[in-house]
Design a protein around this motif. Sequence first.
Motif, mmCIF file in Angstrom:
data_model
loop_
_atom_site.group_PDB
_atom_site.id
_atom_site.type_symbol
_atom_site.label_atom_id
_atom_site.label_comp_id
_atom_site.label_asym_id
_atom_site.label_seq_id
_atom_site.Cartn_x
_atom_site.Cartn_y
_atom_site.Cartn_z
ATOM 1 N N GLU A 213 0.734 -1.040 -0.021
ATOM 2 C CA GLU A 213 -0.042 -0.084 0.138
ATOM 3 C C GLU A 213 0.699 1.203 -0.068
ATOM 4 O O GLU A 213 0.619 2.247 -0.725
ATOM 5 N N ALA A 214 2.018 1.071 0.842
ATOM 6 C CA ALA A 214 2.655 2.330 0.724
ATOM 7 C C ALA A 214 3.402 2.583 -0.509
ATOM 8 O O ALA A 214 3.703 3.719 -0.807
ATOM 9 N N LEU A 215 3.892 1.664 -0.907
ATOM 10 C CA LEU A 215 4.709 1.715 -2.304
ATOM 11 C C LEU A 215 3.719 2.216 -3.442
ATOM 12 O O LEU A 215 3.978 2.938 -4.171
ATOM 13 N N ALA A 216 2.198 1.444 -3.440
ATOM 14 C CA ALA A 216 1.430 2.080 -4.383
ATOM 15 C C ALA A 216 1.068 3.646 -4.261
ATOM 16 O O ALA A 216 0.810 4.407 -5.145
ATOM 17 N N LEU A 226 17.536 -10.979 0.775
ATOM 18 C CA LEU A 226 18.593 -12.340 0.956
ATOM 19 C C LEU A 226 19.732 -12.003 1.471
ATOM 20 O O LEU A 226 20.366 -12.544 2.551
ATOM 21 N N GLY A 227 20.376 -10.851 0.819
ATOM 22 C CA GLY A 227 21.670 -10.562 1.345
ATOM 23 C C GLY A 227 21.923 -9.327 1.761
ATOM 24 O O GLY A 227 23.065 -8.604 1.903
ATOM 25 N N GLY A 228 20.859 -8.623 2.188
ATOM 26 C CA GLY A 228 20.829 -7.121 2.394
ATOM 27 C C GLY A 228 19.389 -6.604 2.256
ATOM 28 O O GLY A 228 18.394 -7.234 1.966
ATOM 29 N N PHE A 229 19.575 -5.188 2.554
ATOM 30 C CA PHE A 229 18.239 -4.370 2.233
ATOM 31 C C PHE A 229 18.247 -3.821 0.681
ATOM 32 O O PHE A 229 19.220 -3.366 0.014
ATOM 33 N N HIS A 230 17.053 -3.792 0.309
ATOM 34 C CA HIS A 230 16.819 -3.123 -0.999
ATOM 35 C C HIS A 230 15.950 -1.641 -0.764
ATOM 36 O O HIS A 230 15.185 -1.774 0.527
ATOM 37 N N LEU A 231 16.033 -0.616 -1.524
ATOM 38 C CA LEU A 231 15.317 0.451 -1.176
ATOM 39 C C LEU A 231 14.291 0.567 -2.420
ATOM 40 O O LEU A 231 14.495 0.448 -3.704
ATOM 41 N N ALA A 232 13.006 0.322 -1.967
ATOM 42 C CA ALA A 232 11.879 0.089 -3.091
ATOM 43 C C ALA A 232 11.010 1.342 -3.265
ATOM 44 O O ALA A 232 10.652 1.865 -2.315
ATOM 45 N N CYS A 233 10.556 1.617 -4.616
ATOM 46 C CA CYS A 233 9.701 2.399 -4.572
ATOM 47 C C CYS A 233 9.060 2.212 -6.241
ATOM 48 O O CYS A 233 9.638 1.399 -7.021
ATOM 49 N N MET A 234 7.976 2.769 -6.420
ATOM 50 C CA MET A 234 7.266 2.791 -7.901
ATOM 51 C C MET A 234 8.274 3.429 -8.921
ATOM 52 O O MET A 234 9.130 4.092 -8.879
ATOM 53 N N ALA A 235 8.109 2.618 -9.946
ATOM 54 C CA ALA A 235 8.950 3.001 -10.993
ATOM 55 C C ALA A 235 7.914 3.349 -12.427
ATOM 56 O O ALA A 235 8.707 3.626 -13.323
ATOM 57 N N THR A 236 6.856 3.375 -12.066
ATOM 58 C CA THR A 236 6.003 3.958 -13.383
ATOM 59 C C THR A 236 5.086 4.920 -13.121
ATOM 60 O O THR A 236 4.817 5.297 -11.972
ATOM 61 N N PHE A 328 0.943 -5.751 -4.404
ATOM 62 C CA PHE A 328 1.475 -4.445 -4.989
ATOM 63 C C PHE A 328 0.287 -4.491 -6.531
ATOM 64 O O PHE A 328 0.203 -3.305 -6.477
ATOM 65 N N ALA A 329 0.561 -5.311 -7.173
ATOM 66 C CA ALA A 329 -0.254 -5.427 -8.310
ATOM 67 C C ALA A 329 -1.825 -5.137 -8.241
ATOM 68 O O ALA A 329 -2.472 -4.555 -8.942
ATOM 69 N N GLN A 330 -2.198 -5.675 -7.004
ATOM 70 C CA GLN A 330 -3.599 -5.442 -6.670
ATOM 71 C C GLN A 330 -4.003 -3.868 -6.581
ATOM 72 O O GLN A 330 -5.243 -3.525 -6.585
ATOM 73 N N LYS A 331 -3.111 -3.238 -6.062
ATOM 74 C CA LYS A 331 -3.152 -1.643 -5.585
ATOM 75 C C LYS A 331 -3.057 -0.637 -6.638
ATOM 76 O O LYS A 331 -3.165 0.554 -6.385
ATOM 77 N N ILE A 332 -2.620 -0.999 -7.900
ATOM 78 C CA ILE A 332 -2.091 0.157 -8.748
ATOM 79 C C ILE A 332 -2.832 -0.434 -10.345
ATOM 80 O O ILE A 332 -3.256 -1.457 -10.424
#
Length: 778
Positions: A213-216, A226-236, A328-332
């Motif tokens: 929801e926050a990303l959307a 798996l090997g550390g953290f990602h920073l994620a956000c919308m790309a479109t 995520f796909a359900q919210k955008i």
Amino acid sequence: MTHLVRRKRYIITGQVQGVGFRPFVYRIALENKVTGTVSNTSDGVFIEVQGDEEALAGFAFDLVDKLPPLAEVTSKTEDELPAVDDETEFTILASEGKKGNRVLISADVATCDDCLRDMADPENRRYEYPFTNCTNCGPRYTITKSIPYDRAKTSMSCFPLCPDCKSEYEDPLDRRFHAQPNACDVCGPYVWLTKPDGTEQCRGTEAIVQTAEALANGHIAAVKGLGGFHLACMATGDQGQQAIETLRTRKNRWGKPLAVMAKDIETARAIADLTEEEEKLLVTKERPIVLCKQRSDAPIAKALNPGTQYIGVMLPYTPLHHILFKYFAQKISELPVLVMTSGNMSSEPIALGNREALKRLHVLADVFLLHNRDILVRVDDSVVRVQKGTGKPQFFRRARGFTPRPVFMENKAPSVLGVGPELKNTLCYTRDNEAFVSQHIGDMQNLEVYSFYEEIAEFLPQILEIEVEAVVHDLHPDYMTTRFARDYGQERNIPVLGLQHHAAHIYSVLAENKFSGTALGLALDGTGYGEDGTIWGGELLCVNNQSLKHKRLGRLAHIPLPGGETAIHEPWRIAQGILWNAGINQSEKEWTWNKQFSQQSKFLPQLLERNINTPITSSCGRLFDAVSAMLGICHTVTYEGEAAILLEDAQDLSITEGYNCPLNTSGELLELDSINLFQQCYEDWQRGVAIGIIARKFHLGLIHGCAQLVAHAAKDTDINTIALSGGVMQSFTVGTELPKALAELGFTVIQHTQLPPNDGCISLGQAAYGRQWLLNQS
């Protein structure tokens, strides 16, 4: 009729622990009706089987033909043993360990289809469980403390198995038999969502739903992977554009393209023009980031990859990713694509633990999706591309999914440490005929990266159970790695050897290809400390990796770096320096950088005239930078290689003829007249020739010139094998067309296939040099 009973012992080494090898052996033993035992040891998997000739033959065939999907056998020995009386069954023995293991550590593996089906089934007890795995998938290297690979020696040791999981774990016919990370939501790790101040919001599936929801809604999430953290956000869309701009501002990462994760292969096809080879790479068990050509109609935010037509794409590789994308796909309404970039500030290593992430990333992320399965070894995503023409992968960064898979050398030798370079650092330990190149560590320019370096320098020899007998470093006296090597050698009283940067490049590519003898090596990159005290970067070497003799035969023409290190970040300085050396000063008002840097530009001739802080270099990378700046494409760089990447993207590919790049053969060294090549670019630019045409003719001229440089040296030395290395070989144009040009001249061309051609390969070259040095001493 009586059947003669015989007993055989097999010792199997390779990637045979943590991959379902023992239950595989158990199953084929039952199928072939043999008795005996199988066990994990530090020397590999020990198998004893007993039966008649037909049963033993069937078992031996299946042992080769039906290997588990993740198993890789590097050696197999077979011995005859006395038969054991009254043996009636085949059993799996407990693991045993001892000093000096021969086992390969498995890399982390993407979630398999069977586990995805479990997670998608509402009736399955692992429905939407974000740590689902089996012997065919899941974490390995990143949760391992030591070998043999058993649960007690992983970060799962603090999660006692519930009765259902224990039953699976102990059943040799279950695909989760001895799957060390095996767990469920009753007994295993869990996820939770927090604010940047660490305040917990919710747990379990709800935490993933709220993260989606926050990303959307355009927020930035720090996601523990798996090997550390990602920073994620919308790309479109517009929200993606705004989110990426916010992320760039917070991370202080302005121009460098950001990688994305697409929900599935269909989504990836919607944003990139994928070739068959690229699709195959995307869905491999390693799940690397694959550099692909972005579709012209892809609804990707422009801030994602400014100035380049290529996009880095990967697919979900953990259960958590799959569940996150489901919601995520359900919210955008847009395509389900997320930026997934390393969870760090620029130039720092990827964040590892929860407390570390909250401390380091609280200024970057709006929400944190955490979990309580410890990551013991930090590993970034691997980055690859498909080489045009060959269809083979080429690494830009070798890490998750591939590390710690060894490079196999031609012969056995004592253990050596190659400490690597200053930029794009890796380090390399050898064991017999195996070279273990670490995951990408980064640029050794701050204490955080150096601490990461020390972590891996301590971890690898411990898990490999080796004693290093020599250490090899770069010739640059001020590198942190050089100081590390000297201290390391002094503490252990072992030889400390120095090897020139570009020679190490060539030793590396020769080692990868198991080549022994003499070859010509062309090393094209940004900078490396030369044996004559100047900065090298466009070098033709003759290397014998048996006698360990190498000689510099040729180079690119020297160009100035006004301002020293500053010129690397402001390539307009290099362009003006070349023009000044050529006597071209009258057109300064027309120079593309004059508006932005007019004041500095006026004072630059004083540096050049007095030779103040103006080192010279034969660097091929800096030549690319200068042409890019002169054409007004890139005056300042925000990440390494930016000017060259943008220059390459500017090419008009309809042009088939390049500029002339003369070869000067009159001096002690062959010299490729890259100054003349630059001047031709400048003259065409002054005449108003289109930038795309100039960029293309420059690339083709340089490639033809390099081929002629090699051909001239080959004629003098009667050497036909050409080794190519260096960061410039990552150029799509040079990396494709230079090998082709050399092959058309009749040369045998060898290139990197297991490591990147950039400085990530240096540690292997150093280690290869060191182990041969020890062999030569003995």
